[in-house]
Design a protein around this motif. Structure first.
Motif, PDB file in Angstrom:
ATOM      1  N   ALA A 114       0.832  -1.205   0.000  1.00 36.74           N
ATOM      2  CA  ALA A 114       0.000   0.000   0.000  1.00 36.74           C
ATOM      3  C   ALA A 114       0.868   1.257   0.000  1.00 36.74           C
ATOM      4  O   ALA A 114       0.466   2.304  -0.496  1.00 36.74           O
ATOM      5  CB  ALA A 114      -0.939  -0.001   1.203  1.00 36.74           C
ATOM      6  N   ARG A 161     -11.545  10.806  -1.908  1.00 35.15           N
ATOM      7  CA  ARG A 161     -10.437  10.974  -0.976  1.00 35.15           C
ATOM      8  C   ARG A 161     -10.667  12.223  -0.132  1.00 35.15           C
ATOM      9  O   ARG A 161     -11.129  13.225  -0.641  1.00 35.15           O
ATOM     10  CB  ARG A 161      -9.129  11.123  -1.741  1.00 35.15           C
ATOM     11  CG  ARG A 161      -8.617   9.816  -2.275  1.00 35.15           C
ATOM     12  CD  ARG A 161      -7.596  10.073  -3.356  1.00 35.15           C
ATOM     13  NE  ARG A 161      -7.201   8.798  -3.941  1.00 35.15           N
ATOM     14  CZ  ARG A 161      -6.109   8.132  -3.580  1.00 35.15           C
ATOM     15  NH1 ARG A 161      -5.313   8.616  -2.666  1.00 35.15           N
ATOM     16  NH2 ARG A 161      -5.817   6.969  -4.120  1.00 35.15           N
ATOM     17  N   ASN A 206      -8.206   2.675  -2.992  1.00 34.48           N
ATOM     18  CA  ASN A 206      -9.032   3.839  -2.682  1.00 34.48           C
ATOM     19  C   ASN A 206      -8.850   4.332  -1.256  1.00 34.48           C
ATOM     20  O   ASN A 206      -9.504   5.280  -0.830  1.00 34.48           O
ATOM     21  CB  ASN A 206     -10.507   3.505  -2.935  1.00 34.48           C
ATOM     22  CG  ASN A 206     -10.751   3.175  -4.394  1.00 34.48           C
ATOM     23  OD1 ASN A 206     -10.257   3.875  -5.276  1.00 34.48           O
ATOM     24  ND2 ASN A 206     -11.471   2.097  -4.653  1.00 34.48           N
ATOM     25  N   ASP A 207      -7.981   3.680  -0.514  1.00 34.02           N
ATOM     26  CA  ASP A 207      -7.691   4.105   0.848  1.00 34.02           C
ATOM     27  C   ASP A 207      -6.914   5.426   0.809  1.00 34.02           C
ATOM     28  O   ASP A 207      -5.954   5.554   0.049  1.00 34.02           O
ATOM     29  CB  ASP A 207      -6.858   2.982   1.501  1.00 34.02           C
ATOM     30  CG  ASP A 207      -6.363   3.357   2.884  1.00 34.02           C
ATOM     31  OD1 ASP A 207      -6.971   4.236   3.517  1.00 34.02           O
ATOM     32  OD2 ASP A 207      -5.360   2.762   3.323  1.00 34.02           O
ATOM     33  N   PRO A 208      -7.313   6.428   1.607  1.00 40.70           N
ATOM     34  CA  PRO A 208      -6.584   7.713   1.591  1.00 40.70           C
ATOM     35  C   PRO A 208      -5.097   7.549   1.950  1.00 40.70           C
ATOM     36  O   PRO A 208      -4.280   8.364   1.542  1.00 40.70           O
ATOM     37  CB  PRO A 208      -7.293   8.544   2.667  1.00 40.70           C
ATOM     38  CG  PRO A 208      -8.598   7.894   2.885  1.00 40.70           C
ATOM     39  CD  PRO A 208      -8.456   6.446   2.516  1.00 40.70           C
ATOM     40  N   ALA A 209      -4.737   6.510   2.688  1.00 37.06           N
ATOM     41  CA  ALA A 209      -3.332   6.322   3.073  1.00 37.06           C
ATOM     42  C   ALA A 209      -2.523   5.601   1.991  1.00 37.06           C
ATOM     43  O   ALA A 209      -1.312   5.459   2.101  1.00 37.06           O
ATOM     44  CB  ALA A 209      -3.250   5.541   4.382  1.00 37.06           C
ATOM     45  N   PHE A 210      -3.207   5.135   0.932  1.00 31.59           N
ATOM     46  CA  PHE A 210      -2.528   4.431  -0.157  1.00 31.59           C
ATOM     47  C   PHE A 210      -1.602   5.395  -0.900  1.00 31.59           C
ATOM     48  O   PHE A 210      -2.001   6.506  -1.244  1.00 31.59           O
ATOM     49  CB  PHE A 210      -3.591   3.880  -1.116  1.00 31.59           C
ATOM     50  CG  PHE A 210      -3.053   3.123  -2.296  1.00 31.59           C
ATOM     51  CD1 PHE A 210      -2.686   1.792  -2.175  1.00 31.59           C
ATOM     52  CD2 PHE A 210      -2.941   3.737  -3.544  1.00 31.59           C
ATOM     53  CE1 PHE A 210      -2.208   1.085  -3.272  1.00 31.59           C
ATOM     54  CE2 PHE A 210      -2.464   3.037  -4.643  1.00 31.59           C
ATOM     55  CZ  PHE A 210      -2.097   1.709  -4.500  1.00 31.59           C
TER      56      PHE A 210
END
Lengths: 222, 227
Positions: free
Chosen positions: A33, A90, B144-148
């Motif tokens: 990630a 986001r 789609n994770d903001p921390a990605f």
């Protein structure tokens, strides 16, 4: 953020092939990630699998007509996913420290966590998985202090999420991953200035079934 | 339903250099050259990634059953073989193959014909179903994770490059020494640990690991060479 310490090809290949158990995979997926470079390698590996897939020795159908069965299902079943899912918006003002998939395993980001004291100022949270072979923990090590309980046998993966630690002449900061096996003797220390938060995956301690062995286990330190 | 004839366009091969435009025109006029092929031919023949992408694009865009049949006849014996390696149970392998191909049908619209490698995409679907079937868990990242952390590599011509990836990889794989290829093949298909591969091949674990590293160094270099 520049990542200097990446996943090894061996570990990434185990993940790409689907042969890596849940505990190790959690560390791999969380690093991915944060690391576009390793994601490109993963993509190359899946591409390699695709090329091998084309060359695989085809297994002919044992049933009379596999395609007829498939066609019947196409007609019977509604299309469940027609369009790609719309990406979630986001929120730039909201910065998570811990990325997915780890955040869901922890039930929240750093500010939501309930730490358990581990002695010498260090804290930990055990992360349950369905995987019996690994022990998965989030560690918080005070600045300048050694990473606790660090005598281990077998494989170990440490992924830094905040702060940094020093191991010999190497510094591991956010996104960096350190892979070690039982042969490596090392005493990592959190660097000065900031507490270090890292995900630590190790092989689960051996559990002896005999009560005699269990009783002497602490004495022999095995 | 009328008798279905397999529709395989060979136009894609001749228009290889302008695949995207080709895809667009073909999806409107639907089919180019018609020719019948027997099952066996299709199983053993190699379809180019451009052709496979075009067919999968048709499935995604217009639920084209004929295009899907061609994909099915090409991939189902491969997916079945992949599943049988782990299960050693023909019925279960057949069932998992059907599930995989059903997923291909349902998710076809998510596949971007301009960017993807069809065989790699179908491999990941089969792999994930095999993991589920054995009740294992494989955590994955969420784009789609903001921390990605997104890839900030220059976006110019990414599409063109990605389209060529499948072909570059195929060529690079062919140039790998057989002993490296064998280790990778076992790692992907036999569902065993690297130490088991080492035992089976009568090699030290270190040798297996170094073959993996050498092979992927080479594959990475061949992909970077195009940038």
């Amino acid at each position: 953020m520049k990542i200097h310490h990446h996943l090894s090809d061996e570990l990434l290949l185990e993940y790409a092939s689907g042969n890596l158990s849940e505990g190790w995979s959690l560390a791999v997926a969380t690093h991915l990630a944060l690391c576009p470079e390793c994601r490109r390698t993963l993509e190359a590996m899946e591409g390699a699998a695709g090329a091998l897939f084309d060359k695989i020795k085809p297994a002919p159908s044992t049933s009379s007509d596999s395609w007829e069965a498939m066609k019947a299902r196409l007609v019977a079943e509604e299309v469940t996913e027609k369009r790609p899912p719309v990406p979630a918006k986001r929120s730039p003002d909201h910065a998570f420290v811990i990325p997915e998939p780890l955040r869901s395993y922890l039930g929240g980001d750093v500010k939501d966590l309930k730490w358990n004291a581990l002695g010498r100022g260090a804290y930990q949270i055990r992360i349950p998985t369905a995987d019996k072979d690994t022990q998965v923990r989030l560690l918080k090590i005070p600045a300048g202090k050694p990473v606790p309980e660090h005598t281990h046998d077998g494989r170990e993966i440490t992924l830094v999420l905040a702060g940094s630690f020093r191991d010999g002449s190497d510094i591991f900061a956010r996104g960096d991953v350190e892979e070690a096996d039982g042969d490596l003797l090392h005493t990592p220390h959190a660097t000065e200035g900031e507490d270090c938060i890292c995900l630590a995956v190790t092989e689960a301690p051996l559990k002896f079934t005999s009560w005699i062995v269990r009783a002497i286990q602490p004495i022999l330190k095995i | 339903m009328p008798t279905m004839s397999l529709t395989v366009s060979i136009l894609a091969r001749t228009c290889h250099n302008d695949q995207k435009a080709n895809y667009g025109s073909l999806s409107r006029s639907s089919h180019g050259v018609r020719m019948k092929r027997s099952d066996r031919n299709l199983q053993e023949q190699e379809l180019s990634n451009a052709e496979l992408s075009r067919l999968l694009g048709l499935v995604g865009a217009e639920r084209n059953v004929e295009a899907f049949e061609t994909l099915f006849r090409f991939y189902s014996p491969r997916v079945r073989a992949f599943m049988a390696m782990k299960t050693r149970d023909a019925l279960l392998a057949e069932e998992l193959m059907q599930e995989t191909m059903m997923s291909v049908w349902n998710k076809a619209a998510q596949f971007d014909p301009a960017r993807g490698n069809v065989s790699a995409w179908i491999f990941t679907i089969a792999r994930n179903l095999r993991i589920d079937a054995f009740r294992r868990k494989r955590p994955v990242f969420d784009e789609n994770d903001p921390a990605f952390v997104k890839d900030d590599a220059p976006p110019a011509d990414v599409e063109l490059e990605e389209r060529q990836d499948a072909e570059l990889l195929r060529q690079a794989m062919e140039s790998l020494p057989p002993e490296q290829l064998e280790v990778i093949r076992r790692a992907f298909f036999e569902d065993v640990s690297h130490s088991t591969i080492a035992e089976d091949m009568g090699l030290p674990l270190g040798t297996v690991k170094s073959r993996i590293r050498l092979a992927f160094d080479k594959l990475r270099t061949s992909l970077e060479g195009r940038r």
